[in-house]
Enzyme design. Structure first.
Site, PDB file in Angstrom:
ATOM      1  N   ARG A 183      58.528  53.671  22.389  1.00 49.01           N
ATOM      2  CA  ARG A 183      58.182  54.706  21.411  1.00 49.01           C
ATOM      3  C   ARG A 183      57.652  54.008  20.171  1.00 49.01           C
ATOM      4  O   ARG A 183      57.644  52.780  20.085  1.00 49.01           O
ATOM      5  CB  ARG A 183      59.480  55.475  21.077  1.00 49.01           C
ATOM      6  CG  ARG A 183      59.330  56.913  20.606  1.00 49.01           C
ATOM      7  CD  ARG A 183      58.661  57.798  21.604  1.00 49.01           C
ATOM      8  NE  ARG A 183      58.792  59.208  21.272  1.00 49.01           N
ATOM      9  CZ  ARG A 183      57.945  59.887  20.499  1.00 49.01           C
ATOM     10  NH1 ARG A 183      56.914  59.286  19.953  1.00 49.01           N
ATOM     11  NH2 ARG A 183      58.125  61.183  20.267  1.00 49.01           N
ATOM     12  N   GLY A 460      54.319  69.548   7.853  1.00 45.63           N
ATOM     13  CA  GLY A 460      53.838  70.720   8.580  1.00 45.63           C
ATOM     14  C   GLY A 460      54.630  71.111   9.805  1.00 45.63           C
ATOM     15  O   GLY A 460      54.434  72.187  10.364  1.00 45.63           O
ATOM     16  N   GLY A 466      55.878  63.983   6.497  1.00 41.31           N
ATOM     17  CA  GLY A 466      55.905  64.097   5.029  1.00 41.31           C
ATOM     18  C   GLY A 466      57.291  63.841   4.453  1.00 41.31           C
ATOM     19  O   GLY A 466      57.503  64.056   3.257  1.00 41.31           O
TER      20      GLY A 466
END
Ligand code: SRM
Ligand code: SF4
Length: 541
Positions: A183, A460, A466
């Site tokens: 990952r 978002g 963010g």
């Protein structure tokens, strides 16, 4: 193919399957071919996924107009490099723009696949690379944005961050040893006192710490340390305490935990390599929602993880120093600051939500050349710093017209605003973020007065790019309901603390429709952050 791909057991998720079929980095040799084929005729897995290994992101929201994510180790660019980046986006007119990211990095927009060969040639000519910046790779490595400038720093992180990047990416050419991780993986190194990199939200972080009782030679490591000639064998030695496992994801968010290990600077590269080898070869690959490093640490326990790292390192780790040196509140670096070099200043410019046009980028490069030393720094708050401005040039610099757009003294809410990409370009987004964040802050600033900045972060979707969990007020996009209809909304996070004693905020309110958000934020600002309604605003009501 790396050993990792061949030793995986159990069922493979579709990402593991396509990585095992063809390593992502293989597309590097096929760029000319893709450019002549065009994006519509390309193999879909190459286009949508493998191109991310060279930092090229297909954007389903704007098909044919790709995003490019660079690597800017320690957030440093030269004016020359900035101009090359500006030229790249300039050719795309209104489609071309750039964003400073929450990893002290820069992304370009509007890129056409047919231009990639020339873009890569240009990058190469100025020492820029975008390699391994997406998918299952190590992201941009963050360091102190004022490294080498700050009189109070304990260690200048610039060279070390570059060395780690060079090891991981084979000096920007691509390193197949680390292109098939289970990952993504985040690394941060800080040598300052204010945790300017958000160490706690990285998979692997190095924070400054002095260790006593090391002696003239590294007893446990058998390696000689670069001790000051004035220091005696009893004086504490500078190094880093190691944190591991911090991450955000839609499923789970965790702050990093101490590995109980201390390393001298000269061992940092080797420790990064050892941790990544363990993650690559033993990390969990069956379920992508449970593949970040912390899941492996949970499964094994910290002691086993630590001992596997020691095996890879080929020597025991030294136990952690009892305390680290993060003892300041976090600075945002906006404004004018004296450097440790007498007569020189660094100036932090506020770039609203990190968005840059080509023209802005050319202008930043020009200012860095005319007033500074041709260097530009980026911050995890999505802002820019121009260092090395002499006292004698400061007044002229501050009168430059770009500073009307990128202020050195913005309003308290605008100052600390951070926003992820959101629906304009990101197909994961549940809401539009950057433009909405700016409009909301503007409206709030008309209503209330604040005496100190309040850090508002927008993201978002639950992926948390963010970083709403580090904010005073974090806003995470979600689908809300209003009058029986699905509308764009946010979950509200509060309590994020950065700098010393950093800890993550938590969700305090769910599903607030975006159209009703402003009064809710206004209330929070008044109740928790000492905001006062403005007189004019009171009169209107
Ligand atoms: Fe992120 C995926 C943008 C920082 C967690 N992130 C994405 C993608 C690539 C999704 C996509 O393909 O559209 C976004 C690209 C949108 C675009 O067009 O810009 C994206 N992430 C960003 C950036 C640009 C946000 C920003 O506006 O600054 C940041 C780029 C950093 C960089 O330069 O490399 C960015 N992303 C982060 C961070 C913050 C950090 O690193 O401090 C996080 C949380 C920390 C972490 O990773 O632990 C973050 N991004 C994610 C995740 C959730 C990871 C997970 O383990 O589940 C995804 C989704 C994924 O990887 O599957 C994701
Ligand atoms: Fe896209 Fe979600 Fe990341 Fe924002 S948080 S950039 S919407 S993936």
């Amino acid at each position: 193919m790396t050993d990792a791909a061949t030793t995986i057991t159990g069922s493979l998720n579709r990402f593991e399957k396509f990585k095992a079929e063809k390593d992502g980095l293989a597309v590097k040799a096929e760029i000319e071919k893709f450019a002549s084929l065009g994006w519509e005729a390309m193999d879909e897995t190459d286009r949508d996924h493998r191109l991310k290994w060279v930092g090229v992101f297909f954007r389903p929201v704007t098909p044919g107009k790709f995003m490019m994510r660079m690597r800017t180790p320690n957030g440093i660019l030269t004016s020359h490099q900035m101009r090359v980046l500006a030229e790249v986006v300039q050719r795309y007119g209104d489609d071309g723009s750039a964003d400073i990211t929450t990893r002290q990095n820069i992304q370009l927009r509007g890129i056409r696949i047919e231009d990639l060969p020339e873009i890569f040639r240009k990058f190469h000519s100025v020492g820029l690379t975008s390699v391994q910046s997406g998918m299952d790779n190590v992201r941009n490595i963050t360091g102190d944005p004022v490294a080498g400038l700050d009189a109070n720093e304990l260690f200048d992180t610039r060279e070390l961050v570059q060395q780690v990047q060079d090891m991981l990416t084979n000096k920007g050419e691509g390193n197949p040893e680390f292109t098939n991780l289970p990952r993504k993986f985040n690394i941060a190194i800080t040598g300052g006192r204010d945790n300017s990199v958000h160490a706690e939200i990285n998979d692997l972080a190095f924070v400054p710490a002095f260790k006593e009782g090391i002696g003239d030679r590294g007893l446990e490591t058998g390696k000689e340390f670069s001790r000051s000639p004035l220091a005696n064998s009893q004086s504490p030695v500078f190094g880093f305490n190691i944190l591991v496992g911090g991450f955000f994801s839609a499923k789970r968010c965790e702050a990093a935990i101490p590995l109980n290990a201390w390393v001298p600077p000269e061992d940092v590269v080797a420790v990064c390599r050892a941790v990544l080898e363990v993650f690559r070869d033993r990390g969990l690959r069956a379920n992508r929602l449970k593949s970040r490093l912390m899941w492996l640490i949970d499964e094994w326990g910290l002691e086993k993880f630590r001992s596997e790292v020691e095996q890879r390192l080929g020597k025991p780790l030294i136990s952690a120093a009892p305390k680290d040196e993060i003892d300041w509140e976090k600075r945002d670096h906006i404004g004018v600051y004296k450097q440790k070099q007498p007569g020189l200043n660094y100036v932090g410019l506020h770039v609203p939500v990190g968005r840059l046009t080509a023209e802005d980028m050319f202008e930043i490069a020009r200012l860095a050349d005319v007033y500074g030393s041709g260097e530009i720094r980026l911050t995890v708050e999505q802002n820019a710093i121009i260092p090395n401005i002499p006292d004698s040039r400061l007044a002229l610099f501050l009168a430059e017209s770009l500073l009307e757009k990128f202020s050195v003294d913005p309003q308290p809410l605008a100052r600390s605003l951070v926003s992820c990409t959101g629906a304009q370009f990101c197909n994961f987004a549940l809401i539009e973020t950057k433009n909405r964040a700016l409009a909301t802050i503007k409206a709030l600033e008309e209503q209330v007065e604040l005496t100190r900045p309040v850090r508002i972060h927008w993201t978002g979707c639950p992926n948390s790019c963010g970083q709403p969990q580090v904010a005073d007020i974090g806003l995470m996009g979600t689908k809300a309901r209003k009058n029986g209809k699905a509308v764009e909304g946010v979950d509200i996070y509060m309590g994020g603390k950065v700098g010393k004693d950093a800890h993550l905020g938590t969700c305090v309110q769910k599903g607030v429709p975006c159209e009703d958000l402003q009064p809710v934020l206004q209330d929070l600002l008044i109740k928790h952050f000492g905001a006062k309604p403005k007189q004019e605003a009171l009169v209107i009501h």
